[in-house]
Every structure is written in structure tokens, then in C-alpha cells.
Design an enzyme around this catalytic site. Structure first.
Site, short mmCIF file in Angstrom:
data_model
loop_
_atom_site.label_atom_id
_atom_site.label_comp_id
_atom_site.label_asym_id
_atom_site.label_seq_id
_atom_site.Cartn_x
_atom_site.Cartn_y
_atom_site.Cartn_z
CG PHE A 37 -1.98 1.00 1.24
CD1 PHE A 37 -3.21 0.71 0.67
CD2 PHE A 37 -1.79 2.25 1.80
CE1 PHE A 37 -4.23 1.65 0.66
CE2 PHE A 37 -2.81 3.20 1.80
CZ PHE A 37 -4.03 2.89 1.23
CG ASP A 86 -0.27 -2.21 7.19
OD1 ASP A 86 -1.38 -2.50 7.69
OD2 ASP A 86 -0.05 -1.14 6.59
CE1 TYR A 89 -9.22 2.90 6.63
CE2 TYR A 89 -8.41 4.17 8.49
CZ TYR A 89 -8.24 3.67 7.21
OH TYR A 89 -7.09 3.93 6.53
CE LYS A 90 -8.11 -0.14 4.77
NZ LYS A 90 -6.66 -0.04 4.62
NE ARG A 129 -10.49 -3.32 -2.33
CZ ARG A 129 -9.83 -2.52 -1.47
NH1 ARG A 129 -8.56 -2.74 -1.22
NH2 ARG A 129 -10.44 -1.52 -0.88
C1 LIG Z 1 -5.89 1.23 4.49
C2 LIG Z 1 -4.43 1.06 4.60
C3 LIG Z 1 -3.64 2.07 5.17
C4 LIG Z 1 -4.23 3.37 5.60
O1 LIG Z 1 -3.36 4.16 6.33
P1 LIG Z 1 -3.92 5.41 7.18
O2 LIG Z 1 -2.71 6.11 7.60
O3 LIG Z 1 -4.69 4.83 8.34
O4 LIG Z 1 -4.80 6.20 6.28
C5 LIG Z 1 -2.28 1.83 5.31
N1 LIG Z 1 -1.73 0.66 4.90
C6 LIG Z 1 -2.47 -0.33 4.33
C7 LIG Z 1 -1.83 -1.60 3.91
C8 LIG Z 1 -3.85 -0.13 4.15
O5 LIG Z 1 -4.57 -1.08 3.56
#
Ligand SMILES: *Cc1c(COP(=O)(O)O)cnc(C)c1O
Length: 377
Positions: free
Chosen positions: A87, A162, A187-188, A336
Site C-alpha cells: 500500500f 501491517d 476502519y476496515k 474489488r
Molecule cells: C488502508 C491502509 C492504510 C491506511 O493508512 P492510514 O494512515 O490509516 O490512512 C495503510 N496501509 C495499508 C496496507 C492499508 O490497507
């Protein structure tokens, strides 16, 4: 949205804030929220007590963890190894640290997922941290956490996992895998709502030696002595920086109560059944033959999502949303589907595939309204 999340939002605003004002820091234990919410997340990710804290966002927490890991490792280890299709924010945060420390001290190295093991073998002595996302955000592919963590440790490399797409939907065993650090968002699959705070895990064996750089007052051993000198908390609270976002954290806390009534293996069982069912429905349809699977074919190394490539993925996604089926588009061409086992039924899945077929058969996705790019895709 869990029903009790909404109730908690109303209660925290109307009563705790509206009536009791700042007395709620004690009366409703607002000050303890980072710890109490962290302890609710801990069992979902295989962590014993005292190792998880709720705060900030993944991006900010990753900075704290990367910097802490660098403090633990030796100066000749300058590399953060990650995956090219991680990500983006995870990679960006390393770039930021690299900019701050200079690339002689910290450098990002990325490779493809299938090259990670060879890279660890070849350059292990130069690597400080292996930083990976457990479930890939696009494809849903799951890494073998146990194996990669062990390989990294054999080379003296620390690991940061992560868990953004794992926590609350894919069983994770951080303690058993001897993971050093982990983080994830609220939030997921933890259902904490938009912008819910994130969490940090640090293995107990490391905590006494860790120094994180965002040394705000909430991470101080005694914040309310207002001591001019910083003395970190001895425990996981040293990862706190500023005042917690109480409203958001109270909502996340209520959302997490759902997990008291279900085990992670029950959630995983339904998640696997759902992705398998969906995959079969799509495979069986002639109309959907242009959807090309971009996730692992079998569920054993797949999270709770299915990704399909399609040249019209964006328009299909918009048309689905107009029919109440909320999927995601991920550039450049991925449609997705995320499966939230606690909330979705198999009947809803069946109906959504019928809607997708109708959208394609009627060519409805060609309408201009479904082809206009919005700010958030
Ligand atoms: C959703 C997601 C994030 C989001 O990061 P924020 O700093 O909380 O916005 C980071 N890493 C991964 C792998 C994600 O899927």
C-alpha cells in the site's frame, strides 16, 4: 456500521460530552481509551496483554515503529525491505524517514513478493526492517507470516507487519509468530467508522528498549505532572503522542464489542465460504467471462476480498453502487469486492452478482454518469 457504534456515538456526544464535559476524562475513563480499545483488539491478532495500543493513523504509527526499529538495530543495517505493490502510504512513510535521516542511514528497497526470500538471504546483513502488509490490499494475497518472520530473524532483521486487511477478518498469531511489531487500522474489518483510530503492537520483549520519536505528553510516564522533561511510559503507552480522538475511539470501542460474540475462526470460516461462493457464481456466468481473477485462486492464501480485472472496472463499480452494491475500484483496472462476514448474507451476495450481470447485459455501465471520475475512487 454496527448498531451499537451508532448508539455509542450518540451517547458520547449527548451525555459524556454534552452533560459531563471534561469530567468525563475520569468519569467515563476517556483517558484510558487507548489502552482499553487496544486490549479489545489484542485477542483478535493473537497478542497477550500489554502489547497493543489504539492511537493515530497507520501512517503516523508506521513512522513511530520504523524509527523505533532503527533504534534497536545496528548502524550498518540501513535498509527497509518491502514489496513493490505494498500500500503506497507504507512506502511513502519510509521515504519520509529516508529524507529525514539521509539515505546513508535509511533506504527503502522494494521487490516483488516472490523475490522477498532471496533478497533476505542475499542482503540480510544490510537490512534493518522487513516491512510487509499481511494481506495485499489489491489482490488479497496472504503472506506466510510465520515463515517470513522466521527467515527475517535468522538474518537479524526486525519485522513490521501491517494488518490493515487482516485485523478482524483473517486470524493472526502475532505472539506465536514472534513478530516484533505490527499495526493496523480501525476502519476496515474492525468497523470503527471513517477515520477511526489505528493500533500498534510491539512485542513485550522489545518494549523496555524502545524509543519512539513522537514523544508527546500522552506517552509520558506521568502526563499530569507537567514535567518539562520527557520520561517515556514504561509500557506500550510510550507509543502515544497527543490527546486521543475520544469520539472516534468511543465508537471504535463499541464496534469491537461485536467480537465478544464470535471467534476469529468462525469469522474466517464464513469469510472463506463467502469468497468461494462468489468466485463460483462469477465463474459460472457467461456474461461475466470478461472478469479476470486477480486474487489467488484458492482461499487458503487469500483474505476476505476478491479482485477482478476488467477494462471497464471503474464504470462497473459506479453502476453497482447505484444499485446498492458497494464495491471498490482500484487503479488501473481492478474491481474489488470486500466480504464482511459479520454483516453480509449469502443471499445478498447472490443478488449482487445478478445485478452485475444485468449491468453488463444492458450495457448500463456505459452511461456517462458511471464514467465520471470522483475525488475518491
Ligand atoms: C488502508 C491502509 C492504510 C491506511 O493508512 P492510514 O494512515 O490509516 O490512512 C495503510 N496501509 C495499508 C496496507 C492499508 O490497507
Amino acid at each position: 456500521m454496527p448498531i451499537n457504534a451508532k448508539k455509542a456515538a450518540i451517547d458520547v456526544v449527548e451525555n459524556q460530552w454534552g452533560q459531563d464535559l471534561i469530567t468525563s476524562w475520569n468519569k467515563h475513563a476517556w483517558i484510558d481509551l487507548p489502552t482499553t480499545v487496544g486490549e479489545k483488539i489484542a485477542p483478535l491478532i493473537g497478542a497477550e496483554k500489554g502489547q497493543v495500543i489504539c492511537c493515530d493513523s497507520i501512517s503516523v504509527n508506521l513512522f513511530k515503529l520504523l524509527a523505533s526499529a532503527f533504534q534497536l538495530s545496528t548502524p550498518e543495517r540501513t535498509i527497509v525491505l518491502s514489496q513493490q505493490d505494498n500500500f503506497p502510504t507504507d512506502l511513502y512513510m519510509v521515504e519520509g524517514l529516508q529524507q529525514m535521516l539521509g539515505s546513508q542511514q535509511c533506504a527503502l528497497l522494494t521487490c516483488d513478493a516472490d523475490e522477498l526470500e532471496a533478497m533476505l538471504q542475499a542482503r540480510g546483513h544490510e537490512i534493518s526492517v522487513l516491512m510487509l502488509t499481511h494481506v495485499n490490499f489489491r489482490s488479497g494475497k496472504i503472506h506466510d507470516m510465520q515463515k517470513l518472520t522466521q527467515l527475517a530473524h535468522e538474518q537479524g532483521v526486525l519485522v513490521i507487519w501491517d494488518l490493515a486487511h487482516s485485523a478482524g477478518v483473517v486470524p493472526v498469531e502475532l505472539d506465536n509468530c514472534k513478530v516484533d511489531f505490527a499495526l493496523g487500522c480501525g476502519y476496515k474489518y474492525l468497523n470503527g467508522g471513517p477515520g477511526a483510530p489505528a493500533f500498534i503492537y510491539a512485542a513485550k520483549r522489545h518494549i523496555p528498549n524502545l524509543k519512539q520519536p513522537l514523544t508527546g505528553w500522552m506517552g509520558h510516564a506521568k502526563p499530569f505532572t507537567f514535567d518539562p522533561n520527557y520520561v517515556p511510559d514504561v509500557g506500550i503507552k510510550k507509543f502515544l503522542s497527543g490527546t486521543p480522538s475520544v469520539i472516534a475511539m468511543a465508537v471504535l470501542s463499541a464496534a469491537l464489542d461485536l467480537f465478544e460474540h464470535v471467534t476469529m475462526s468462525q469469522i474466517r470460516e464464513k469469510s472463506v465460504a463467502m469468497t468461494h461462493f462468489y468466485q463460483c457464481l462469477i465463474e459460472q456466468s457467461q456474461t461475466l467471462s470478461d472478469l479476470v481473477m486477480a486474487s489467488p485462486i484458492t482461499s487458503d492464501n487469500r483474505g476476505s476480498q476478491l479482485a477482478y480485472r476488467h477494462p471497464q472496472a471503474y464504470a462497473l463499480c459506479q453502476a453497482l453502487i447505484s444499485h446498492g452494491v458497494i464495491a471498490d475500484f482500484r487503479a488501473p483496472d481492478i474491481l474489488r469486492f470486500g466480504f464482511s462476514p459479520s454483516f453480509l448474507s449469502f443471499e445478498q451476495l447472490f443478488d449482487s452478482v445478478e445485478k452485475l450481470k444485468a449491468i453488463i447485459e444492458s450495457e448500463q455501465y456505459k452511461l456517462p454518469e458511471f464514467n465520471r471520475k470522483q475525488a475518491v475512487t
